[in-house]
Design a protein around this motif. Sequence first.
Motif, PDB file in Angstrom:
ATOM      1  N   ASN A 120       0.857  -1.181   0.000  1.00 33.80           N
ATOM      2  CA  ASN A 120       0.000   0.000   0.000  1.00 33.80           C
ATOM      3  C   ASN A 120       0.897   1.236   0.000  1.00 33.80           C
ATOM      4  OD1 ASN A 120       0.867   0.397   2.676  1.00 33.80           O
ATOM      5  ND2 ASN A 120      -0.899  -0.695   3.513  1.00 33.80           N
ATOM      6  N   ILE A 121       0.294   2.400   0.095  1.00 30.90           N
ATOM      7  CA  ILE A 121       1.075   3.637  -0.004  1.00 30.90           C
ATOM      8  C   ILE A 121       2.095   3.750   1.120  1.00 30.90           C
ATOM      9  CG2 ILE A 121      -0.574   5.055   1.290  1.00 30.90           C
ATOM     10  CD1 ILE A 121       1.532   6.055  -1.844  1.00 30.90           C
ATOM     11  N   ILE A 122       1.812   3.179   2.276  1.00 27.63           N
ATOM     12  CA  ILE A 122       2.769   3.196   3.382  1.00 27.63           C
ATOM     13  C   ILE A 122       4.025   2.426   3.016  1.00 27.63           C
ATOM     14  CG2 ILE A 122       3.157   2.440   5.765  1.00 27.63           C
ATOM     15  CD1 ILE A 122       0.217   2.990   6.327  1.00 27.63           C
ATOM     16  N   ASP A 123       3.856   1.277   2.385  1.00 30.21           N
ATOM     17  CA  ASP A 123       5.005   0.456   1.983  1.00 30.21           C
ATOM     18  C   ASP A 123       5.858   1.171   0.932  1.00 30.21           C
ATOM     19  OD1 ASP A 123       4.124  -1.730   3.616  1.00 30.21           O
ATOM     20  OD2 ASP A 123       2.662  -2.224   2.074  1.00 30.21           O
ATOM     21  N   TYR A 124       5.210   1.802  -0.051  1.00 33.09           N
ATOM     22  CA  TYR A 124       5.961   2.515  -1.078  1.00 33.09           C
ATOM     23  C   TYR A 124       6.690   3.722  -0.487  1.00 33.09           C
ATOM     24  CZ  TYR A 124       3.416  -0.233  -4.567  1.00 33.09           C
ATOM     25  OH  TYR A 124       2.901  -1.264  -5.329  1.00 33.09           O
ATOM     26  N   ALA A 125       6.023   4.444   0.408  1.00 37.87           N
ATOM     27  CA  ALA A 125       6.646   5.615   1.029  1.00 37.87           C
ATOM     28  C   ALA A 125       7.836   5.205   1.889  1.00 37.87           C
ATOM     29  CB  ALA A 125       5.618   6.381   1.865  1.00 37.87           C
TER      30      ALA A 125
END
Length: 216
Positions: free
Chosen positions: A51-56
């Motif tokens: 999710n966006i947390i993992d990419y960030a």
Amino acid sequence: MNRDKSISPLAMLTIFMMLMLTPSASAQSFQYPEYEGMEEIAVSHQDAQPNIIDYATAFLNHYADKATFYGKAYADWQKYLAAPDTTFCVDTKNAYMHYELVRPEPDDTIVIEMCYWNCADRKRRLVCANSYMRVEGDYGYDDYIGTYFYVYDNATGIMREVLAEDIGALYDGDGLSVFFLPRKGTTIKVSAAAGGERWNEVLKWNGYTFRSKRVR
């Protein structure tokens, strides 16, 4: 003698299967250009898909030692992950992250935001990390300020950098081109600033690349 011109059930099934397979084959054939020396970042995740947390987390960790403001953002990000607060706007549902770093001494604010789009083949994603500087009511520039695009491969767990010009997202106006990522939807807003020509464009996502459109 009249001939029966009706199509047999087998022929109809064959035609149907060909129509169904054609878009899939076209989607699978699309390839993003690869160049030697482009950044590659591994993405760790607990769920079936990042999710966006993992990419960030992956992006900020990779860039933490490249620029002071990214180092500060990564330190604040680690604090946020341990105890979420309002330092970051993290919208996992809409695949969006937003962070602002106010720097009193240079009297500017650096904005870092990220989002991603699912590719048409559902096997890849285009991930975007964007940063811009607000200063005295305008926009400024510094090293590592700008927009980075990555293609994430579901099979390998790696996001590989791609060039803006290869995906229809390169702008060279008279002024500084500033991107604004969408919290909702799939359209990037673009504006020229820094004392140059001022104009507005949008980049519309088509499943693999972007198409520009002037906004009046």
